[in-house]
Design an enzyme around this catalytic site. Sequence first.
Site, PDB file in Angstrom:
ATOM      1  N   LYS A 156      -4.989 -37.376 -33.518  1.00 46.57           N
ATOM      2  CA  LYS A 156      -5.543 -37.437 -34.856  1.00 46.57           C
ATOM      3  C   LYS A 156      -6.455 -36.224 -35.102  1.00 46.57           C
ATOM      4  O   LYS A 156      -6.941 -35.672 -34.121  1.00 46.57           O
ATOM      5  CB  LYS A 156      -6.303 -38.747 -35.072  1.00 46.57           C
ATOM      6  CG  LYS A 156      -7.662 -38.820 -34.350  1.00 46.57           C
ATOM      7  CD  LYS A 156      -8.457 -40.000 -34.806  1.00 46.57           C
ATOM      8  CE  LYS A 156      -9.684 -39.629 -35.568  1.00 46.57           C
ATOM      9  NZ  LYS A 156     -10.766 -39.023 -34.787  1.00 46.57           N
ATOM     10  N   ASP A 185      -3.741 -42.658 -30.693  1.00 46.12           N
ATOM     11  CA  ASP A 185      -5.022 -43.164 -31.173  1.00 46.12           C
ATOM     12  C   ASP A 185      -5.687 -43.678 -29.903  1.00 46.12           C
ATOM     13  O   ASP A 185      -5.282 -44.716 -29.366  1.00 46.12           O
ATOM     14  CB  ASP A 185      -4.825 -44.309 -32.173  1.00 46.12           C
ATOM     15  CG  ASP A 185      -6.155 -44.757 -32.736  1.00 46.12           C
ATOM     16  OD1 ASP A 185      -7.037 -45.116 -31.928  1.00 46.12           O
ATOM     17  OD2 ASP A 185      -6.339 -44.741 -33.956  1.00 46.12           O
ATOM     18  N   HIS A 186      -6.655 -42.921 -29.384  1.00 44.31           N
ATOM     19  CA  HIS A 186      -7.118 -43.254 -28.025  1.00 44.31           C
ATOM     20  C   HIS A 186      -7.766 -44.641 -27.966  1.00 44.31           C
ATOM     21  O   HIS A 186      -7.889 -45.229 -26.901  1.00 44.31           O
ATOM     22  CB  HIS A 186      -8.012 -42.151 -27.444  1.00 44.31           C
ATOM     23  CG  HIS A 186      -9.417 -42.163 -27.940  1.00 44.31           C
ATOM     24  ND1 HIS A 186      -9.799 -41.576 -29.104  1.00 44.31           N
ATOM     25  CD2 HIS A 186     -10.546 -42.709 -27.419  1.00 44.31           C
ATOM     26  CE1 HIS A 186     -11.101 -41.756 -29.287  1.00 44.31           C
ATOM     27  NE2 HIS A 186     -11.580 -42.439 -28.275  1.00 44.31           N
ATOM     28  N   LYS A 190      -7.441 -47.986 -24.861  1.00 39.64           N
ATOM     29  CA  LYS A 190      -8.528 -48.614 -24.092  1.00 39.64           C
ATOM     30  C   LYS A 190      -8.043 -49.987 -23.623  1.00 39.64           C
ATOM     31  O   LYS A 190      -7.557 -50.781 -24.437  1.00 39.64           O
ATOM     32  CB  LYS A 190      -9.779 -48.774 -24.963  1.00 39.64           C
ATOM     33  CG  LYS A 190     -10.442 -47.443 -25.312  1.00 39.64           C
ATOM     34  CD  LYS A 190     -11.694 -47.678 -26.125  1.00 39.64           C
ATOM     35  CE  LYS A 190     -12.234 -46.405 -26.755  1.00 39.64           C
ATOM     36  NZ  LYS A 190     -12.926 -45.487 -25.865  1.00 39.64           N
ATOM     37  N   HIS A 248      -9.147 -45.221 -35.943  1.00 38.64           N
ATOM     38  CA  HIS A 248      -9.398 -46.177 -34.864  1.00 38.64           C
ATOM     39  C   HIS A 248      -9.707 -47.595 -35.366  1.00 38.64           C
ATOM     40  O   HIS A 248      -9.146 -48.580 -34.900  1.00 38.64           O
ATOM     41  CB  HIS A 248     -10.590 -45.739 -34.009  1.00 38.64           C
ATOM     42  CG  HIS A 248     -10.466 -44.338 -33.481  1.00 38.64           C
ATOM     43  ND1 HIS A 248      -9.314 -43.855 -32.933  1.00 38.64           N
ATOM     44  CD2 HIS A 248     -11.365 -43.328 -33.416  1.00 38.64           C
ATOM     45  CE1 HIS A 248      -9.500 -42.604 -32.547  1.00 38.64           C
ATOM     46  NE2 HIS A 248     -10.736 -42.259 -32.837  1.00 38.64           N
ATOM     47  N   LYS A 353     -24.814 -47.048 -27.873  1.00 44.38           N
ATOM     48  CA  LYS A 353     -23.381 -46.733 -27.867  1.00 44.38           C
ATOM     49  C   LYS A 353     -22.630 -48.013 -27.492  1.00 44.38           C
ATOM     50  O   LYS A 353     -22.637 -48.426 -26.322  1.00 44.38           O
ATOM     51  CB  LYS A 353     -23.071 -45.629 -26.849  1.00 44.38           C
ATOM     52  CG  LYS A 353     -21.573 -45.323 -26.778  1.00 44.38           C
ATOM     53  CD  LYS A 353     -21.267 -44.119 -25.915  1.00 44.38           C
ATOM     54  CE  LYS A 353     -19.772 -43.943 -25.682  1.00 44.38           C
ATOM     55  NZ  LYS A 353     -18.971 -43.728 -26.884  1.00 44.38           N
TER      56      LYS A 353
HETATM   57  C1  BG6 Z   1     -13.035 -39.547 -31.928  1.00 45.96           C
HETATM   58  C2  BG6 Z   1     -13.917 -39.099 -33.070  1.00 45.96           C
HETATM   59  O1  BG6 Z   1     -11.735 -39.792 -32.378  1.00 45.96           O
HETATM   60  O2  BG6 Z   1     -13.577 -40.749 -31.372  1.00 45.96           O
HETATM   61  C3  BG6 Z   1     -15.328 -38.874 -32.578  1.00 45.96           C
HETATM   62  O3  BG6 Z   1     -13.382 -37.908 -33.615  1.00 45.96           O
HETATM   63  C4  BG6 Z   1     -15.861 -40.095 -31.899  1.00 45.96           C
HETATM   64  O4  BG6 Z   1     -16.184 -38.490 -33.654  1.00 45.96           O
HETATM   65  C5  BG6 Z   1     -14.897 -40.589 -30.840  1.00 45.96           C
HETATM   66  O5  BG6 Z   1     -17.111 -39.772 -31.295  1.00 45.96           O
HETATM   67  C6  BG6 Z   1     -15.331 -41.936 -30.295  1.00 45.96           C
HETATM   68  O6  BG6 Z   1     -14.537 -42.282 -29.188  1.00 45.96           O
HETATM   69  P1  BG6 Z   1     -15.128 -43.198 -28.014  1.00 45.96           P
HETATM   70  O7  BG6 Z   1     -13.941 -43.452 -27.147  1.00 45.96           O
HETATM   71  O8  BG6 Z   1     -16.207 -42.398 -27.363  1.00 45.96           O
HETATM   72  O9  BG6 Z   1     -15.667 -44.416 -28.694  1.00 45.96           O
END
Ligand code: BG6
Length: 495
Positions: A156, A185-186, A190, A248, A353
């Site tokens: 993306k 879409d990572h 997960k 996401h 976080k």
């Molecule tokens: C990315 C965004 O796709 O996902 C970032 O571009 C964001 O802005 C990140 O920080 C968050 O991924 P994760 O896996 O750290 O929650």
Amino acid sequence: MVTAEQSLETADPTNIVIFGAAGDLTKRKLIPSLVRMLKSGLVHEDSRIIGVVNNRTEEVWFNLIRESLSEFSPEVGMDDEKWAVFSSRMKMVPGDLAKEDTYTRLAEALESLGGRKNAMFYCAVPPEWYGEVANGLEKSGLVSEDEGYRRLVIEKPFGMDLETARALNIELQSVFNERQIYRIDHYLGKESVQNLLVYRFANSIMEPLWNRNYIDHIQISVSETLGIEYRAKYYEHSGALRDMIQSHLMQVMTLVAMEPPVEFTADAVRDEKMKVLRAVRRFDPDTVKKQTVAAQYASGVVNDEHVSAYVAEEGVSPDSATETFAAVRFYIDNWRWQGVPFILWTGKRLPKKVSEVMIRFRKPPFNLFDSHASIPAANALVFRLQPEGGVVLRLNAKKPGLTTDNEEMVMRAPYADDASEVADAYEVLMHDVLTGDGTLFSRSDEVEESWSIVEPILEAWKDRFSIERYRAGTWDIEAMDELSQDCACGWHKPT
Ligand code: BG6
């Protein structure tokens, strides 16, 4: 998706071609994942990693990769012996992505490696290069699947709005078949997100409750402590709505809301996700005002460190009104979800976080116990996606002692006792590409549908010249309390 049974399935030998092989994504995610996948046998040892790199010699690129492994992934313990084995599987093809001869050289290099005919092409480059790469591959005859599979992986953003997303799909589909395109879409990689599906569809106590009769509302959130780091150029045009919600968070929403698919295959799952998107109620200027929140961080303290305001970040315009916090209250107009708000929110420079899916059940209809005792809270089932995956159930229980008053009882079940057993999202997703499983990837119609849903919000926000500010490291976003005030227990801030 790697299931328990298949967890050691070794993918067929493949030429893994990485465009942008000296970039950040390659160094931080792709190479460390490939090292682990080779070690665990998910990648065949006859596979090769071919980096397409501009303005560097192979020796310089090798050193860069080795240094980045020790910097970002010391846990892989890349000593001389391991490096000799790993680097023997690496090859560099020099060249500029805009020049045709780069792809000719790549074709020759793949030919010279012999044997392996499968190829995965990973675009770890900015999206404006995707079309160029696809066309270059086609011109040098690298797309035909006569002798082995050919798969294209892109990251993306898939466009910046509906129009650009459509144009990108048309461009890529003029070269590759849709089934050859893997849009990463990572979040879907997960394990804790996949666990959501297992919780829903491998347990029988969930399904009867999973609807408008029992659920008050749902919050899906990604709260981050980081700012925008070095990405001002991208973020100024993107903002939190495009960066996180359109991609996401809406993807996770489809998994939470979809009907049970007829089978666990790519198209069956994606068809169900698509039905959810089609049922999402569309926005108009009035509902955009009532059902969305945008805010931007001012300076403050996060994790005991003073951090500057968004507008003071390098590369950000001092009068920028780009949102670093966004929330949208969606409705899904179908039989199961009619009237249930889905509040998706995300922000940078928040106190914690944490990524979560919180299912808030309806309040008990009546307080049977002491009339002066506190009214029991609405139950909640929280899927914590990260940092540590797990499930939390919040129930009410009797306070100890001679009373019938109640207090909240929190039951926690970690996803894994040993976090090192949990695979990185990129391992899961690359293995899926290598084995041809598109279940956890976004299909072109899903991408376009989600853009079309957020388009009226983008339109309304486009000419904004001022924005609510929140102090970095705080939850001081008043509009969020308003957005969720009629929901049981209001805005759920992760603890
Ligand atoms: C990315 C965004 O796709 O996902 C970032 O571009 C964001 O802005 C990140 O920080 C968050 O991924 P994760 O896996 O750290 O929650």
